[in-house]
Design a protein around this motif. Structure first.
Motif, PDB file in Angstrom:
ATOM      1  N   GLU A   1       4.072  10.478  -6.546  1.00 44.67           N
ATOM      2  CA  GLU A   1       5.257  11.265  -7.548  1.00 44.67           C
ATOM      3  C   GLU A   1       5.110  11.109  -8.696  1.00 44.67           C
ATOM      4  OE1 GLU A   1       8.904   9.378  -4.474  1.00 44.67           O
ATOM      5  OE2 GLU A   1       8.399   8.188  -6.255  1.00 44.67           O
ATOM      6  N   GLN A   2       4.087  10.279  -9.164  1.00 45.50           N
ATOM      7  CA  GLN A   2       3.726  10.321 -10.732  1.00 45.50           C
ATOM      8  C   GLN A   2       2.091  10.028 -10.695  1.00 45.50           C
ATOM      9  OE1 GLN A   2       6.038   7.351 -12.656  1.00 45.50           O
ATOM     10  NE2 GLN A   2       7.599   8.832 -13.390  1.00 45.50           N
ATOM     11  N   PRO A   3       1.456  11.084 -10.470  1.00 49.36           N
ATOM     12  CA  PRO A   3      -0.128  11.203 -10.370  1.00 49.36           C
ATOM     13  C   PRO A   3      -0.744  10.394 -11.582  1.00 49.36           C
ATOM     14  CG  PRO A   3       0.708  13.115  -9.627  1.00 49.36           C
ATOM     15  CD  PRO A   3       1.795  12.568 -10.363  1.00 49.36           C
ATOM     16  N   GLN A   4      -1.611   9.594 -11.461  1.00 49.86           N
ATOM     17  CA  GLN A   4      -2.244   8.640 -12.485  1.00 49.86           C
ATOM     18  C   GLN A   4      -3.969   8.943 -12.247  1.00 49.86           C
ATOM     19  OE1 GLN A   4      -0.579   7.357 -15.149  1.00 49.86           O
ATOM     20  NE2 GLN A   4       1.057   8.376 -14.317  1.00 49.86           N
ATOM     21  N   HIS A   5      -4.272   9.341 -10.907  1.00 44.97           N
ATOM     22  CA  HIS A   5      -5.700   9.439 -10.707  1.00 44.97           C
ATOM     23  C   HIS A   5      -5.972  10.853 -10.110  1.00 44.97           C
ATOM     24  CE1 HIS A   5      -4.202   5.201 -10.371  1.00 44.97           C
ATOM     25  NE2 HIS A   5      -5.444   4.841 -10.805  1.00 44.97           N
ATOM     26  N   HIS A   6      -7.355  11.251 -10.305  1.00 45.30           N
ATOM     27  CA  HIS A   6      -7.717  12.534  -9.847  1.00 45.30           C
ATOM     28  C   HIS A   6      -9.300  12.416  -9.424  1.00 45.30           C
ATOM     29  CE1 HIS A   6      -7.979  16.757  -9.230  1.00 45.30           C
ATOM     30  NE2 HIS A   6      -8.886  16.969 -10.048  1.00 45.30           N
ATOM     31  N   GLN A   7      -9.358  12.584  -8.037  1.00 45.64           N
ATOM     32  CA  GLN A   7     -10.902  12.663  -7.673  1.00 45.64           C
ATOM     33  C   GLN A   7     -11.783  11.338  -8.060  1.00 45.64           C
ATOM     34  OE1 GLN A   7     -12.388  16.191  -9.604  1.00 45.64           O
ATOM     35  NE2 GLN A   7     -11.613  17.737  -7.931  1.00 45.64           N
ATOM     36  N   VAL A   8     -10.713  10.336  -7.847  1.00 43.13           N
ATOM     37  CA  VAL A   8     -11.259   8.791  -7.979  1.00 43.13           C
ATOM     38  C   VAL A   8     -10.609   8.173  -6.935  1.00 43.13           C
ATOM     39  CG1 VAL A   8     -11.860   9.071 -10.311  1.00 43.13           C
ATOM     40  CG2 VAL A   8      -9.751   8.150  -9.650  1.00 43.13           C
ATOM     41  N   ARG A   9     -11.262   6.728  -6.673  1.00 46.94           N
ATOM     42  CA  ARG A   9     -10.519   5.777  -6.128  1.00 46.94           C
ATOM     43  C   ARG A   9      -9.872   4.715  -6.987  1.00 46.94           C
ATOM     44  NH1 ARG A   9     -13.352   1.633  -3.132  1.00 46.94           N
ATOM     45  NH2 ARG A   9     -14.727   1.621  -4.894  1.00 46.94           N
ATOM     46  N   PHE A  10      -8.755   4.097  -6.458  1.00 44.95           N
ATOM     47  CA  PHE A  10      -8.258   2.884  -6.985  1.00 44.95           C
ATOM     48  C   PHE A  10      -7.805   2.110  -6.023  1.00 44.95           C
ATOM     49  CE2 PHE A  10      -4.342   5.528  -6.145  1.00 44.95           C
ATOM     50  CZ  PHE A  10      -3.293   4.406  -5.951  1.00 44.95           C
ATOM     51  N   THR A  11      -7.546   0.779  -6.489  1.00 45.57           N
ATOM     52  CA  THR A  11      -7.376  -0.321  -5.377  1.00 45.57           C
ATOM     53  C   THR A  11      -5.956  -0.992  -5.783  1.00 45.57           C
ATOM     54  OG1 THR A  11      -8.198  -2.073  -4.300  1.00 45.57           O
ATOM     55  CG2 THR A  11      -8.585  -1.915  -6.858  1.00 45.57           C
ATOM     56  N   VAL A  12      -5.402  -1.565  -4.647  1.00 43.49           N
ATOM     57  CA  VAL A  12      -4.038  -2.233  -4.868  1.00 43.49           C
ATOM     58  C   VAL A  12      -3.993  -3.406  -4.122  1.00 43.49           C
ATOM     59  CG1 VAL A  12      -3.057  -0.754  -3.105  1.00 43.49           C
ATOM     60  CG2 VAL A  12      -1.535  -1.978  -4.730  1.00 43.49           C
ATOM     61  N   ALA A  13      -3.406  -4.660  -4.618  1.00 42.91           N
ATOM     62  CA  ALA A  13      -3.482  -5.880  -4.100  1.00 42.91           C
ATOM     63  C   ALA A  13      -1.967  -6.339  -4.246  1.00 42.91           C
ATOM     64  CB  ALA A  13      -4.446  -6.877  -4.576  1.00 42.91           C
TER      65      ALA A  13
ATOM     66  N   MET B   1       0.876  -1.175   0.124  1.00 45.45           N
ATOM     67  CA  MET B   1       0.065  -0.047   0.142  1.00 45.45           C
ATOM     68  C   MET B   1       0.932   1.315   0.027  1.00 45.45           C
ATOM     69  SD  MET B   1      -3.052   1.655   0.196  1.00 45.45           S
ATOM     70  CE  MET B   1      -4.214   0.583   0.475  1.00 45.45           C
ATOM     71  N   ALA B   2       2.006   1.417   0.741  1.00 44.58           N
ATOM     72  CA  ALA B   2       2.735   2.360   0.745  1.00 44.58           C
ATOM     73  C   ALA B   2       3.350   2.740  -0.177  1.00 44.58           C
ATOM     74  CB  ALA B   2       3.726   2.425   2.025  1.00 44.58           C
ATOM     75  N   VAL B   3       3.896   1.860  -1.061  1.00 50.41           N
ATOM     76  CA  VAL B   3       4.690   1.943  -2.417  1.00 50.41           C
ATOM     77  C   VAL B   3       3.665   2.581  -3.435  1.00 50.41           C
ATOM     78  CG1 VAL B   3       5.770   0.713  -4.211  1.00 50.41           C
ATOM     79  CG2 VAL B   3       6.525   0.188  -2.047  1.00 50.41           C
ATOM     80  N   ALA B   4       2.435   2.073  -3.537  1.00 52.76           N
ATOM     81  CA  ALA B   4       1.509   2.374  -4.379  1.00 52.76           C
ATOM     82  C   ALA B   4       1.042   3.753  -3.894  1.00 52.76           C
ATOM     83  CB  ALA B   4       0.238   1.352  -4.192  1.00 52.76           C
ATOM     84  N   ILE B   5       0.965   4.178  -2.966  1.00 52.79           N
ATOM     85  CA  ILE B   5       0.498   5.669  -2.596  1.00 52.79           C
ATOM     86  C   ILE B   5       1.674   6.542  -2.901  1.00 52.79           C
ATOM     87  CG2 ILE B   5       0.102   7.285  -0.680  1.00 52.79           C
ATOM     88  CD1 ILE B   5      -1.597   5.091   0.534  1.00 52.79           C
ATOM     89  N   LEU B   6       2.968   6.033  -2.676  1.00 46.32           N
ATOM     90  CA  LEU B   6       4.139   7.085  -2.978  1.00 46.32           C
ATOM     91  C   LEU B   6       4.317   7.223  -4.456  1.00 46.32           C
ATOM     92  CD1 LEU B   6       5.947   8.889  -1.160  1.00 46.32           C
ATOM     93  CD2 LEU B   6       4.612   7.015  -0.047  1.00 46.32           C
ATOM     94  N   ASP B   7       4.179   5.841  -5.181  1.00 43.67           N
ATOM     95  CA  ASP B   7       3.953   6.169  -6.558  1.00 43.67           C
ATOM     96  C   ASP B   7       3.088   7.166  -7.301  1.00 43.67           C
ATOM     97  OD1 ASP B   7       5.849   4.094  -6.637  1.00 43.67           O
ATOM     98  OD2 ASP B   7       4.798   2.457  -7.454  1.00 43.67           O
ATOM     99  N   GLU B   8       1.836   7.123  -6.738  1.00 38.56           N
ATOM    100  CA  GLU B   8       0.912   7.735  -7.110  1.00 38.56           C
ATOM    101  C   GLU B   8       1.107   9.245  -6.866  1.00 38.56           C
ATOM    102  OE1 GLU B   8      -2.837   9.607  -8.564  1.00 38.56           O
ATOM    103  OE2 GLU B   8      -1.730   7.339  -8.866  1.00 38.56           O
TER     104      GLU B   8
END
Length: 216
Positions: free
Chosen positions: A202-214, A193-200
């Motif tokens: 540093e390099q935003p891919q999502h705006h005003q939406v939810r994404f999920t990671v597993a 989760m931490a890696v996914a959030i820091l990736d987002e």
């Protein structure tokens, strides 16, 4: 980048602190316990810790940073505070683009099955659900609230069914469907989760939406 983490001593929050520091960011860690904050890597000059309640954060406090991550956790009896805190943060930042707000949401708001029903409906079938179901229910309300917010820079992230401690592993990313890996497991480690959030961040891919990671 300056990153403020609310709930920095919890499972998700502490993993986020470590990952953000590893990547060279300036981190402000907020929590209600000085004793727990002392267990973070306080010898790192890039880390500042504060004992502060999240509901006391002002617009000035928030705008002193680039990103605010809401890793807040609470007892089931106070689960409504997930919604209240999201509303508080949004209210302080209406019609702004900075800081960016990142919300860790629950898996209950994800869809699953052939009929795409909410996973919270499956959670509710657990024989012990009465003792904890208010948390995923209120995290669903939190997401529904955020989905109506179009003048604040926010993003939400949901883990898979089993959100657990652990180091980062290769990840699966999705949007609104509960993710299951090739072993038919649905889990997300705090490190992943931490890696996914820091990736987002540093390099935003999502705006005003939810994404999920597993975990893959």
């Amino acid at each position: 980048m300056k990153i403020t983490i609310i709930g920095a001593t919890g499972m998700a929050g502490s993993a986020l602190v470590n990952e953000a520091l590893r990547r060279g960011h300036q981190v402000t860690a907020l929590a209600r316990s000085e004793e727990k904050l002392a267990k973070l890597p306080t010898d790192n000059p890039a880390l500042t810790t504060h004992v502060q309640g999240a509901f006391t954060l002002s617009t000035a406090d928030l705008q002193a940073t680039d990103v605010v991550i809401d890793a807040f956790a609470t007892a089931p009896s106070l689960a409504f505070q997930h919604v209240d805190l999201a509303a508080h943060l949004v209210a302080q930042l209406r019609e702004t683009t900075s800081p960016r707000l990142v919300f860790i949401l629950g898996a209950g708001s994800l869809q699953t099955g052939d009929d795409h029903h909410l996973f919270v409906d499956d959670i509710a079938k657990d024989p012990n659900a009465a003792s904890f179901i208010s948390v995923p229910q209120n995290q669903l309300k939190e997401l529904n609230f955020l989905r109506d917010v179009d003048n604040v820079n926010w993003v939400g992230v949901s883990p898979a069914a089993n959100f657990h401690p652990g180091d980062a592993v290769p990840a699966l990313l999705g949007t609104d469907e509960l993710l299951v890996n090739a072993q038919q497991e649905s889990g997300t480690s705090a490190g992943t989760m931490a890696v996914a959030i820091l990736d987002e961040i540093e390099q935003p891919q999502h705006h005003q939406v939810r994404f999920t990671v597993a975990d893959k």
